[in-house]
Scaffold this motif. Structure first.
Motif, PDB file in Angstrom:
ATOM      1  N   VAL A  75     -13.111 -42.189  26.068  1.00  0.00           N
ATOM      2  CA  VAL A  75     -11.725 -42.195  25.603  1.00  0.00           C
ATOM      3  C   VAL A  75     -11.006 -40.989  26.216  1.00  0.00           C
ATOM      4  CG1 VAL A  75     -12.208 -43.426  23.448  1.00  0.00           C
ATOM      5  CG2 VAL A  75     -12.341 -40.925  23.491  1.00  0.00           C
ATOM      6  N   PRO A  76      -9.673 -41.062  26.357  1.00  0.00           N
ATOM      7  CA  PRO A  76      -8.943 -39.936  26.945  1.00  0.00           C
ATOM      8  C   PRO A  76      -8.900 -38.703  26.050  1.00  0.00           C
ATOM      9  CG  PRO A  76      -7.454 -41.773  26.429  1.00  0.00           C
ATOM     10  CD  PRO A  76      -8.834 -42.225  26.137  1.00  0.00           C
ATOM     11  N   ALA A  77      -9.005 -38.885  24.733  1.00  0.00           N
ATOM     12  CA  ALA A  77      -9.018 -37.768  23.782  1.00  0.00           C
ATOM     13  C   ALA A  77      -9.677 -38.263  22.502  1.00  0.00           C
ATOM     14  CB  ALA A  77      -7.597 -37.297  23.493  1.00  0.00           C
ATOM     15  N   LEU A  78     -10.154 -37.321  21.695  1.00  0.00           N
ATOM     16  CA  LEU A  78     -10.735 -37.663  20.400  1.00  0.00           C
ATOM     17  C   LEU A  78      -9.700 -37.430  19.310  1.00  0.00           C
ATOM     18  CD1 LEU A  78     -14.219 -35.943  20.802  1.00  0.00           C
ATOM     19  CD2 LEU A  78     -13.729 -38.396  20.898  1.00  0.00           C
ATOM     20  N   HIS A  79      -9.616 -38.368  18.373  1.00  0.00           N
ATOM     21  CA  HIS A  79      -8.702 -38.240  17.234  1.00  0.00           C
ATOM     22  C   HIS A  79      -9.469 -38.532  15.949  1.00  0.00           C
ATOM     23  CE1 HIS A  79      -5.918 -38.928  20.587  1.00  0.00           C
ATOM     24  NE2 HIS A  79      -5.131 -38.117  19.904  1.00  0.00           N
ATOM     25  N   TYR A  80      -9.085 -37.840  14.877  1.00  0.00           N
ATOM     26  CA  TYR A  80      -9.682 -38.108  13.576  1.00  0.00           C
ATOM     27  C   TYR A  80      -9.188 -39.456  13.068  1.00  0.00           C
ATOM     28  CZ  TYR A  80     -11.359 -33.297  13.333  1.00  0.00           C
ATOM     29  OH  TYR A  80     -12.008 -32.126  13.576  1.00  0.00           O
ATOM     30  N   ASP A  81     -10.134 -40.293  12.619  1.00  0.00           N
ATOM     31  CA  ASP A  81      -9.768 -41.591  12.051  1.00  0.00           C
ATOM     32  C   ASP A  81      -8.969 -41.355  10.774  1.00  0.00           C
ATOM     33  OD1 ASP A  81     -11.261 -42.668  14.071  1.00  0.00           O
ATOM     34  OD2 ASP A  81     -12.933 -43.288  12.805  1.00  0.00           O
ATOM     35  N   GLY A  82      -8.054 -42.224  10.519  1.00  0.00           N
ATOM     36  CA  GLY A  82      -7.242 -42.109   9.314  1.00  0.00           C
ATOM     37  C   GLY A  82      -5.993 -41.286   9.544  1.00  0.00           C
ATOM     38  N   SER A  83      -6.154 -40.008   9.955  1.00  0.00           N
ATOM     39  CA  SER A  83      -4.992 -39.139  10.148  1.00  0.00           C
ATOM     40  C   SER A  83      -4.413 -39.248  11.545  1.00  0.00           C
ATOM     41  CB  SER A  83      -5.366 -37.677   9.881  1.00  0.00           C
ATOM     42  OG  SER A  83      -6.161 -37.156  10.938  1.00  0.00           O
ATOM     43  N   GLY A  84      -5.255 -39.535  12.537  1.00  0.00           N
ATOM     44  CA  GLY A  84      -4.797 -39.596  13.920  1.00  0.00           C
ATOM     45  C   GLY A  84      -4.653 -38.239  14.578  1.00  0.00           C
ATOM     46  N   GLN A  85      -4.966 -37.163  13.859  1.00  0.00           N
ATOM     47  CA  GLN A  85      -4.850 -35.823  14.443  1.00  0.00           C
ATOM     48  C   GLN A  85      -5.884 -35.632  15.551  1.00  0.00           C
ATOM     49  OE1 GLN A  85      -5.319 -33.311  10.961  1.00  0.00           O
ATOM     50  NE2 GLN A  85      -3.114 -32.934  10.933  1.00  0.00           N
ATOM     51  N   LYS A  86      -5.488 -34.892  16.586  1.00  0.00           N
ATOM     52  CA  LYS A  86      -6.376 -34.626  17.713  1.00  0.00           C
ATOM     53  C   LYS A  86      -7.520 -33.703  17.270  1.00  0.00           C
ATOM     54  CE  LYS A  86      -6.400 -33.454  22.553  1.00  0.00           C
ATOM     55  NZ  LYS A  86      -5.674 -33.005  23.715  1.00  0.00           N
ATOM     56  N   VAL A  87      -8.725 -34.023  17.728  1.00  0.00           N
ATOM     57  CA  VAL A  87      -9.908 -33.215  17.430  1.00  0.00           C
ATOM     58  C   VAL A  87      -9.912 -32.018  18.379  1.00  0.00           C
ATOM     59  CG1 VAL A  87     -12.435 -33.194  17.380  1.00  0.00           C
ATOM     60  CG2 VAL A  87     -11.180 -35.247  16.668  1.00  0.00           C
ATOM     61  N   PRO A  88      -9.987 -30.797  17.852  1.00  0.00           N
ATOM     62  CA  PRO A  88      -9.898 -29.603  18.705  1.00  0.00           C
ATOM     63  C   PRO A  88     -11.214 -29.239  19.409  1.00  0.00           C
ATOM     64  CG  PRO A  88     -10.048 -28.933  16.422  1.00  0.00           C
ATOM     65  CD  PRO A  88     -10.005 -30.441  16.430  1.00  0.00           C
ATOM     66  N   LEU A  89     -11.693 -30.132  20.269  1.00  0.00           N
ATOM     67  CA  LEU A  89     -12.870 -29.859  21.094  1.00  0.00           C
ATOM     68  C   LEU A  89     -12.415 -29.675  22.534  1.00  0.00           C
ATOM     69  CD1 LEU A  89     -15.742 -32.308  20.022  1.00  0.00           C
ATOM     70  CD2 LEU A  89     -15.707 -29.824  19.820  1.00  0.00           C
ATOM     71  N   ALA A  90     -12.846 -28.589  23.143  1.00  0.00           N
ATOM     72  CA  ALA A  90     -12.512 -28.353  24.544  1.00  0.00           C
ATOM     73  C   ALA A  90     -13.330 -29.297  25.417  1.00  0.00           C
ATOM     74  CB  ALA A  90     -12.796 -26.901  24.909  1.00  0.00           C
ATOM     75  N   GLY A  91     -12.697 -29.857  26.409  1.00  0.00           N
ATOM     76  CA  GLY A  91     -13.363 -30.750  27.343  1.00  0.00           C
ATOM     77  C   GLY A  91     -12.325 -31.568  28.089  1.00  0.00           C
TER      78      GLY A  91
END
Length: 174
Positions: A75-91
């Motif tokens: 996936v292009p980015a990781l997001h928390y399910d439910g909230s849709g907020q971006k997961v703060p993992l560097a990569g």
């Protein structure tokens, strides 16, 4: 005579029912049923990782049922399910692992997951791991990488677990 046979059958049925009822322990009528109404829900209890010569490995442990269907995709980015907020993992590259039907909590809503919520990792390929969702029967785990991951997945049993191996150059030390 016919009436007497019918009366005898009804009396036998009442006695049989009363006898069966007497064998049920007191309070059992109010106790929760131990018989499942369907297959047990797989409980995701851990995500762990390790570095090996030539690959980094992510293992997702499941209890309570067989490993459910799994989807692993880039996936292009990781997001928390439910909230849709971006997961703060560097990569620069990310893998999303989805298990469904599954849960990371018990029937009372208490978490059964003991792995990392969000963790930076220092392996040659793997740079971070996060539990990104436990929402509406879907558990998701995300992984971050600096280079595009070349991966393979497989299942192991007793105990149930999903394995994701991500290749890296042999002898690579980062």
């Amino acid at each position: 005579m016919r009436h007497r046979h019918t009366l005898a059958a009804v009396a036998a049925g009442i006695l049989l029912t009363a006898g069966i009822g007497a064998t049920i322990p007191a309070g059992a009528a109010n106790a929760p049923s131990t018989r499942a109404s369907g297959p047990a829900t797989a409980l995701v209890v851990n995500a762990r990782w390790g570095g090996h010569a030539g690959f980094d490995r992510i293992v997702i442990d499941v209890r309570g049922a067989a490993l459910p269907p799994v989807t692993v995709r880039q996936v292009p980015a990781l997001h928390y399910d439910g909230s849709g907020q971006k997961v703060p993992l560097a990569g620069k590259y990310f893998l999303e692992v989805r298990l469904s039907p599954a849960a990371a909590h018990d029937e009372a809503g208490r978490s059964v997951y003991r792995g990392p919520g969000l963790l930076k990792v220092h392996l040659p390929a793997l740079k971070g791991v996060a539990l990104t969702g436990d929402f509406e029967g879907v558990v998701t785990v995300g992984a971050a990488f600096d280079t595009e991951p070349a991966y393979k997945t497989f299942r192991l049993h007793s105990p149930e677990r999903l394995v994701v191996d991500v290749a890296h150059p042999v002898g690579c030390r980062t």
